[in-house]
Motif scaffolding. Structure first.
Motif, PDB file in Angstrom:
ATOM      1  N   ASP A  20       3.863   4.906  11.582  1.00  0.00           N
ATOM      2  CA  ASP A  20       2.447   4.983  11.945  1.00  0.00           C
ATOM      3  C   ASP A  20       1.793   6.101  11.148  1.00  0.00           C
ATOM      4  O   ASP A  20       2.337   7.198  11.032  1.00  0.00           O
ATOM      5  CB  ASP A  20       2.279   5.264  13.445  1.00  0.00           C
ATOM      6  CG  ASP A  20       2.797   4.138  14.311  1.00  0.00           C
ATOM      7  OD1 ASP A  20       2.633   2.971  13.923  1.00  0.00           O
ATOM      8  OD2 ASP A  20       3.380   4.427  15.377  1.00  0.00           O
ATOM      9  N   VAL A  21       0.618   5.832  10.628  1.00  0.00           N
ATOM     10  CA  VAL A  21      -0.168   6.840   9.907  1.00  0.00           C
ATOM     11  C   VAL A  21      -1.557   6.855  10.511  1.00  0.00           C
ATOM     12  O   VAL A  21      -2.310   5.885  10.381  1.00  0.00           O
ATOM     13  CB  VAL A  21      -0.248   6.531   8.393  1.00  0.00           C
ATOM     14  CG1 VAL A  21      -1.043   7.629   7.685  1.00  0.00           C
ATOM     15  CG2 VAL A  21       1.140   6.400   7.793  1.00  0.00           C
ATOM     16  N   LEU A  57      -3.425  -2.694   8.994  1.00  0.00           N
ATOM     17  CA  LEU A  57      -4.423  -1.754   8.483  1.00  0.00           C
ATOM     18  C   LEU A  57      -5.654  -1.908   9.350  1.00  0.00           C
ATOM     19  O   LEU A  57      -6.271  -2.979   9.386  1.00  0.00           O
ATOM     20  CB  LEU A  57      -4.751  -2.042   7.018  1.00  0.00           C
ATOM     21  CG  LEU A  57      -5.806  -1.144   6.369  1.00  0.00           C
ATOM     22  CD1 LEU A  57      -5.333   0.306   6.333  1.00  0.00           C
ATOM     23  CD2 LEU A  57      -6.138  -1.625   4.964  1.00  0.00           C
ATOM     24  N   ASP A  58      -5.997  -0.843  10.069  1.00  0.00           N
ATOM     25  CA  ASP A  58      -7.109  -0.907  11.022  1.00  0.00           C
ATOM     26  C   ASP A  58      -6.937  -2.073  12.002  1.00  0.00           C
ATOM     27  O   ASP A  58      -7.889  -2.780  12.344  1.00  0.00           O
ATOM     28  CB  ASP A  58      -8.453  -1.029  10.297  1.00  0.00           C
ATOM     29  CG  ASP A  58      -8.791   0.229   9.504  1.00  0.00           C
ATOM     30  OD1 ASP A  58      -8.414   1.324   9.956  1.00  0.00           O
ATOM     31  OD2 ASP A  58      -9.416   0.110   8.442  1.00  0.00           O
ATOM     32  N   ALA A  74      -8.380  -3.534  -2.204  1.00  0.00           N
ATOM     33  CA  ALA A  74      -9.644  -2.850  -2.475  1.00  0.00           C
ATOM     34  C   ALA A  74      -9.915  -1.752  -1.461  1.00  0.00           C
ATOM     35  O   ALA A  74     -10.736  -0.862  -1.707  1.00  0.00           O
ATOM     36  CB  ALA A  74     -10.796  -3.853  -2.477  1.00  0.00           C
ATOM     37  N   ARG A  75      -9.232  -1.779  -0.327  1.00  0.00           N
ATOM     38  CA  ARG A  75      -9.409  -0.756   0.712  1.00  0.00           C
ATOM     39  C   ARG A  75      -8.422   0.389   0.557  1.00  0.00           C
ATOM     40  O   ARG A  75      -8.402   1.311   1.365  1.00  0.00           O
ATOM     41  CB  ARG A  75      -9.251  -1.404   2.094  1.00  0.00           C
ATOM     42  CG  ARG A  75     -10.307  -2.464   2.367  1.00  0.00           C
ATOM     43  CD  ARG A  75      -9.880  -3.449   3.426  1.00  0.00           C
ATOM     44  NE  ARG A  75      -9.712  -2.835   4.732  1.00  0.00           N
ATOM     45  CZ  ARG A  75      -9.199  -3.480   5.792  1.00  0.00           C
ATOM     46  NH1 ARG A  75      -8.811  -4.742   5.672  1.00  0.00           N
ATOM     47  NH2 ARG A  75      -9.080  -2.866   6.939  1.00  0.00           N
ATOM     48  N   MET A  76      -7.584   0.305  -0.472  1.00  0.00           N
ATOM     49  CA  MET A  76      -6.574   1.335  -0.695  1.00  0.00           C
ATOM     50  C   MET A  76      -6.629   1.812  -2.133  1.00  0.00           C
ATOM     51  O   MET A  76      -7.063   1.094  -3.023  1.00  0.00           O
ATOM     52  CB  MET A  76      -5.172   0.777  -0.406  1.00  0.00           C
ATOM     53  CG  MET A  76      -4.941   0.351   1.020  1.00  0.00           C
ATOM     54  SD  MET A  76      -3.240  -0.203   1.275  1.00  0.00           S
ATOM     55  CE  MET A  76      -3.505  -1.970   1.507  1.00  0.00           C
ATOM     56  N   GLY A  77      -6.153   3.031  -2.336  1.00  0.00           N
ATOM     57  CA  GLY A  77      -5.978   3.549  -3.686  1.00  0.00           C
ATOM     58  C   GLY A  77      -4.508   3.831  -3.909  1.00  0.00           C
ATOM     59  O   GLY A  77      -3.854   4.430  -3.055  1.00  0.00           O
ATOM     60  N   MET A  78      -3.973   3.379  -5.041  1.00  0.00           N
ATOM     61  CA  MET A  78      -2.559   3.566  -5.359  1.00  0.00           C
ATOM     62  C   MET A  78      -2.441   4.336  -6.659  1.00  0.00           C
ATOM     63  O   MET A  78      -3.073   3.990  -7.665  1.00  0.00           O
ATOM     64  CB  MET A  78      -1.871   2.202  -5.489  1.00  0.00           C
ATOM     65  CG  MET A  78      -0.392   2.279  -5.804  1.00  0.00           C
ATOM     66  SD  MET A  78       0.616   2.362  -4.317  1.00  0.00           S
ATOM     67  CE  MET A  78       2.280   2.350  -5.039  1.00  0.00           C
ATOM     68  N   VAL A  79      -1.623   5.385  -6.634  1.00  0.00           N
ATOM     69  CA  VAL A  79      -1.369   6.183  -7.838  1.00  0.00           C
ATOM     70  C   VAL A  79       0.137   6.222  -8.054  1.00  0.00           C
ATOM     71  O   VAL A  79       0.892   6.571  -7.144  1.00  0.00           O
ATOM     72  CB  VAL A  79      -1.927   7.614  -7.705  1.00  0.00           C
ATOM     73  CG1 VAL A  79      -1.759   8.370  -9.026  1.00  0.00           C
ATOM     74  CG2 VAL A  79      -3.405   7.591  -7.308  1.00  0.00           C
ATOM     75  N   PHE A  80       0.554   5.870  -9.269  1.00  0.00           N
ATOM     76  CA  PHE A  80       1.971   5.721  -9.579  1.00  0.00           C
ATOM     77  C   PHE A  80       2.513   6.939 -10.322  1.00  0.00           C
ATOM     78  O   PHE A  80       1.781   7.840 -10.708  1.00  0.00           O
ATOM     79  CB  PHE A  80       2.189   4.472 -10.439  1.00  0.00           C
ATOM     80  CG  PHE A  80       1.740   3.190  -9.789  1.00  0.00           C
ATOM     81  CD1 PHE A  80       2.604   2.443  -9.007  1.00  0.00           C
ATOM     82  CD2 PHE A  80       0.436   2.736  -9.955  1.00  0.00           C
ATOM     83  CE1 PHE A  80       2.191   1.258  -8.420  1.00  0.00           C
ATOM     84  CE2 PHE A  80       0.012   1.550  -9.371  1.00  0.00           C
ATOM     85  CZ  PHE A  80       0.897   0.812  -8.596  1.00  0.00           C
ATOM     86  N   ARG A 153      -9.828   3.521   1.955  1.00  0.00           N
ATOM     87  CA  ARG A 153      -9.489   3.864   3.342  1.00  0.00           C
ATOM     88  C   ARG A 153      -8.203   4.665   3.404  1.00  0.00           C
ATOM     89  O   ARG A 153      -7.994   5.477   4.291  1.00  0.00           O
ATOM     90  CB  ARG A 153      -9.327   2.552   4.131  1.00  0.00           C
ATOM     91  CG  ARG A 153      -9.047   2.705   5.614  1.00  0.00           C
ATOM     92  CD  ARG A 153     -10.313   3.003   6.378  1.00  0.00           C
ATOM     93  NE  ARG A 153     -10.045   3.023   7.815  1.00  0.00           N
ATOM     94  CZ  ARG A 153      -9.572   4.072   8.480  1.00  0.00           C
ATOM     95  NH1 ARG A 153      -9.327   5.190   7.832  1.00  0.00           N
ATOM     96  NH2 ARG A 153      -9.371   4.003   9.782  1.00  0.00           N
ATOM     97  N   LEU A 154      -7.321   4.423   2.438  1.00  0.00           N
ATOM     98  CA  LEU A 154      -5.981   5.001   2.432  1.00  0.00           C
ATOM     99  C   LEU A 154      -5.553   5.241   0.996  1.00  0.00           C
ATOM    100  O   LEU A 154      -5.787   4.389   0.134  1.00  0.00           O
ATOM    101  CB  LEU A 154      -5.008   4.018   3.115  1.00  0.00           C
ATOM    102  CG  LEU A 154      -3.510   4.275   3.017  1.00  0.00           C
ATOM    103  CD1 LEU A 154      -3.133   5.514   3.811  1.00  0.00           C
ATOM    104  CD2 LEU A 154      -2.731   3.060   3.520  1.00  0.00           C
TER     105      LEU A 154
END
Length: 242
Positions: A20-21, A57-58, A74-80, A153-154
């Motif tokens: 849970d986050v 998610l929500d 589109a509701r999340m950002g991912m960085v590798f 959002r995340l």
């Protein structure tokens, strides 16, 4: 995440993960290579399908195959770990690309947002530079700006300092600390125990595809209860990463 399982052939990488986050909190994932950290993040971003379990998610089951995966991402950002910047495009174009092509934001508006975000990460003066004209730390900050420009959002961050020279790690970790202070919800896989100790609300130690131990940074890093957690941290300390 509720009972999430993921296997590649006979190799079970996630074995019934529950996680849970809460909004505006930072959960840090620690563990040896192969423990499932990256796969966990990739299942949340729907880059990998889950074999069992659900991810909400929500309150919405984003693993439902009827969902539009692109709309969810589109509701999340991912960085590798790798910066994944297009080398033939200037910084500004790298940051605006997703806004224009995926989110259909008009070019001028996308550029205004991108300029503001580049200022936010300390690179406002480098908007017209090409990636190979930047240091590794600067390139990773561009990648973070690209993820942030769509107001996610995340944020999911996978070992974002592992490809950096040691002297460049601090500038990226400082930026993540600022994002946490501003209320960004984040899940971060990292070997940087100092970051986990000072920024995380919760630390989860992954082992063999399970959340083996979890708790506050003080508890997990300062007084771990599980022998495997203690052994992992001992190796981290010996490697000078604590």
């Amino acid at each position: 995440m509720q009972g999430v399982r993921k296997a590649f052939g006979t190799n079970v990488v996630l074995d019934g993960v529950d996680l849970d986050v809460d909004a505006h909190r930072c959960v840090v994932l620690i563990g040896a290579s192969g423990s499932g950290k990256s796969t966990l993040l990739r299942t949340v971003d729907l880059l990998e399908d889950v074999d069992d379990g659900v991810i909400l998610l929500d309150g919405e089951d984003i693993t439902d195959p009827r969902r539009d995966a692109d709309a969810v991402r589109a509701r999340m950002g991912m960085v590798f770990q790798a910066f994944n910047l297009f080398p033939h495009m200037r910084v500004l174009d790298n940051v605006t690309l997703a806004s224009r092509l995926v989110h259909r934001v008009p070019r001028r508006e996308a550029q205004e947002r991108a300029h503001a975000m580049l200022e936010r990460v300390g690179l406002g003066a480098r908007a017209d530079a090409f990636p190979d004209e930047l240091s590794g730390g600067q390139q990773q900050r561009v990648a973070i700006a690209r993820a942030l420009v769509t107001s996610p959002r995340l944020m999911l961050l996978d070992e974002v300092t592992s490809a950096l020279d040691p002297e460049l790690v601090g500038e990226v970790l400082d930026l993540l600390g600022e994002l946490k202070a501003e209320g960004m919800t984040m899940v971060v896989a990292t070997h940087e125990m100092g970051f986990a100790r000072h920024v995380a609300d919760e630390v989860c130690y992954l082992h063999a595809g399970t959340v083996h131990e979890r708790g506050t940074p003080e508890q997990v890093l300062g007084d771990p209860q599980q022998p495997r957690t203690r052994e992992f941290l001992r190796r981290i300390i010996e490697a000078g990463r604590a």
